[in-house]
Design an enzyme around this catalytic site. Structure first.
Site, PDB file in Angstrom:
ATOM      1  N   LEU A  31     -83.842  11.576 -30.250  1.00 15.38           N
ATOM      2  CA  LEU A  31     -84.737  10.721 -29.481  1.00 15.38           C
ATOM      3  C   LEU A  31     -85.277  11.783 -28.219  1.00 15.38           C
ATOM      4  O   LEU A  31     -84.291  12.327 -27.456  1.00 15.38           O
ATOM      5  CB  LEU A  31     -84.488   9.606 -28.963  1.00 15.38           C
ATOM      6  CG  LEU A  31     -85.781   8.925 -28.024  1.00 15.38           C
ATOM      7  CD1 LEU A  31     -87.030   8.682 -28.702  1.00 15.38           C
ATOM      8  CD2 LEU A  31     -85.254   7.468 -27.605  1.00 15.38           C
TER       9      LEU A  31
ATOM     10  N   ASP B 119     -98.442   0.309 -17.087  1.00 10.23           N
ATOM     11  CA  ASP B 119     -99.421  -0.224 -16.330  1.00 10.23           C
ATOM     12  C   ASP B 119     -99.164  -1.640 -15.741  1.00 10.23           C
ATOM     13  O   ASP B 119     -98.427  -2.301 -16.425  1.00 10.23           O
ATOM     14  CB  ASP B 119    -100.845  -0.192 -16.455  1.00 10.23           C
ATOM     15  CG  ASP B 119    -101.689  -0.416 -15.402  1.00 10.23           C
ATOM     16  OD1 ASP B 119    -101.203  -0.237 -14.163  1.00 10.23           O
ATOM     17  OD2 ASP B 119    -103.065  -0.465 -15.421  1.00 10.23           O
TER      18      ASP B 119
ATOM     19  N   HIS C 240     -91.990  -1.978  -9.562  1.00  9.80           N
ATOM     20  CA  HIS C 240     -91.524  -0.518 -10.127  1.00  9.80           C
ATOM     21  C   HIS C 240     -90.003  -0.689 -10.689  1.00  9.80           C
ATOM     22  O   HIS C 240     -89.776   0.079 -11.668  1.00  9.80           O
ATOM     23  CB  HIS C 240     -91.736   0.477  -9.080  1.00  9.80           C
ATOM     24  CG  HIS C 240     -93.109   0.598  -8.748  1.00  9.80           C
ATOM     25  ND1 HIS C 240     -94.433   0.881  -9.546  1.00  9.80           N
ATOM     26  CD2 HIS C 240     -93.915   0.993  -7.613  1.00  9.80           C
ATOM     27  CE1 HIS C 240     -95.284   1.078  -8.999  1.00  9.80           C
ATOM     28  NE2 HIS C 240     -95.143   1.154  -7.712  1.00  9.80           N
TER      29      HIS C 240
HETATM   30  C1  FPP Z   1     -98.289   1.666 -12.945  1.00 12.09           C
HETATM   31  O1  FPP Z   1     -98.075   0.227 -12.248  1.00 12.09           O
HETATM   32  C2  FPP Z   1     -97.017   2.162 -12.636  1.00 12.09           C
HETATM   33  C3  FPP Z   1     -96.599   3.418 -11.838  1.00 12.09           C
HETATM   34  C4  FPP Z   1     -97.663   4.225 -11.385  1.00 12.09           C
HETATM   35  C5  FPP Z   1     -95.366   3.742 -11.678  1.00 12.09           C
HETATM   36  C6  FPP Z   1     -94.440   3.678 -12.875  1.00 12.09           C
HETATM   37  C7  FPP Z   1     -93.173   3.983 -12.270  1.00 12.09           C
HETATM   38  C8  FPP Z   1     -92.054   3.426 -12.442  1.00 12.09           C
HETATM   39  C9  FPP Z   1     -91.822   2.455 -13.672  1.00 12.09           C
HETATM   40  C10 FPP Z   1     -90.824   3.792 -12.015  1.00 12.09           C
HETATM   41  C11 FPP Z   1     -90.122   5.249 -11.765  1.00 12.09           C
HETATM   42  C12 FPP Z   1     -90.050   5.967 -13.088  1.00 12.09           C
HETATM   43  C13 FPP Z   1     -89.061   6.545 -13.732  1.00 12.09           C
HETATM   44  C14 FPP Z   1     -89.320   7.311 -14.774  1.00 12.09           C
HETATM   45  C15 FPP Z   1     -87.662   5.963 -13.235  1.00 12.09           C
HETATM   46  P1  FPP Z   1     -99.193   0.008 -11.109  1.00 12.09           P
HETATM   47  O2  FPP Z   1     -98.227   0.337  -9.722  1.00 12.09           O
HETATM   48  O3  FPP Z   1    -100.500   0.590 -11.270  1.00 12.09           O
HETATM   49  O4  FPP Z   1     -99.536  -1.455 -11.339  1.00 12.09           O
HETATM   50  P2  FPP Z   1    -100.958  -2.335 -10.952  1.00 12.09           P
HETATM   51  O5  FPP Z   1    -101.960  -1.634 -11.904  1.00 12.09           O
HETATM   52  O6  FPP Z   1    -100.516  -3.626 -11.293  1.00 12.09           O
HETATM   53  O7  FPP Z   1    -101.006  -2.047  -9.340  1.00 12.09           O
END
Ligand code: FPP
Length: 231
Positions: free
Chosen positions: A127, A16, A33
């Site tokens: 892993l 997050d 992201h």
């Molecule tokens: C949470 O941060 C993150 C996500 C919902 C997306 C995670 C995705 C990636 C890291 C990229 C794609 C994945 C892979 C496996 C290549 P948020 O957007 O909720 O952050 P915030 O709470 O600060 O808005």
């Protein structure tokens, strides 16, 4: 000091803070992201170094479809690039890729890229990295119960349920980390996390690294796991 005799077998990570990381820098959320993907790679390699056997990453939840199409497409394209360009990452480092969640709503090319990497890495066992995609703990349970009904399973016990969940090939998570300081489970592996130790470091996911993971592991090692009993 980190004790190599008390390393969690399975860690789950709720990644997050990507959006806030980007906003703090005056950047669109996509860049959070993108930086999050780099953190994924660093963390996977660190897991390997510390001898963690299973790492499950919450990348896209059943609730994330509520986000803008632009943001969803951005996450999909990162996932696509990550699997196509970084395909080597898994084979080079002998990491087995696995997914949990219902992949059926994802574009075909993305599903195929995932299937292809899963197939290529299926024999590695040092892993196992599981990416949770269109995953929700409640949805996992609902699908499991529907499968049990279809199979006419009688006498359902706790083990039966575990065997019908998407995580049937994985042990239950010992340790679940959620970055960014938010202290919620947000529909991650609800049933499987019954006895997981939880930790909520303040760091935003894109800043997570080996040092941060080591800090988390030290916290885990101080915990006294009792599973409802007395020690
Ligand atoms: C949470 O941060 C993150 C996500 C919902 C997306 C995670 C995705 C990636 C890291 C990229 C794609 C994945 C892979 C496996 C290549 P948020 O957007 O909720 O952050 P915030 O709470 O600060 O808005």
């Amino acid at each position: 000091m980190l004790s190599f005799s008390k390393i969690p077998n399975h860690i789950g990570i709720i990644m997050d803070g990507n959006g806030r990381w980007a906003t703090k820098r005056g950047l669109p959320r996509y860049f959070g992201h993108k930086a999050g993907v780099k953190a994924i790679k660093r963390t996977i390699l660190a897991c390997q170094k510390f001898g963690i056997k299973y790492c499950t990453l919450f990348a896209f939840s059943t609730e994330n479809w509520k986000r803008s199409k632009e943001e969803i497409d951005g996450i999909f394209s990162l996932l696509r690039d990550y699997l196509a360009v970084e395909n080597n990452f898994f084979t080079k480092n002998k990491i087995k890729l696995n997914t949990i969640g219902d992949l059926s709503p994802f574009p075909d090319d993305l599903q195929n890229a995932l299937k292809s990497t899963i197939e290529k890495t299926k024999n590695y066992d040092n892993l196992i990295v599981t990416i949770a995609l269109n995953y929700g703990g409640r949805d996992d349970l609902v699908r499991a119960f529907n499968k049990m009904l279809k199979d006419k399973v009688e006498n359902v016990d706790e083990k039966t349920i575990l065997n019908y969940l998407d995580t049937s090939s994985l042990p239950e998570p010992d340790f679940v980390i959620r970055t960014s300081g938010e202290e919620r489970i947000s529909n991650f592996m609800l049933y499987q996390m019954a006895y997981s130790e939880l930790y909520f470091p303040k760091v935003y996911w894109p800043d997570f690294n080996e040092k941060q993971l080591k800090k988390c592991l030290k916290i885990y090692q101080k915990r006294n796991r009792r599973y409802g009993g007395i020690k």
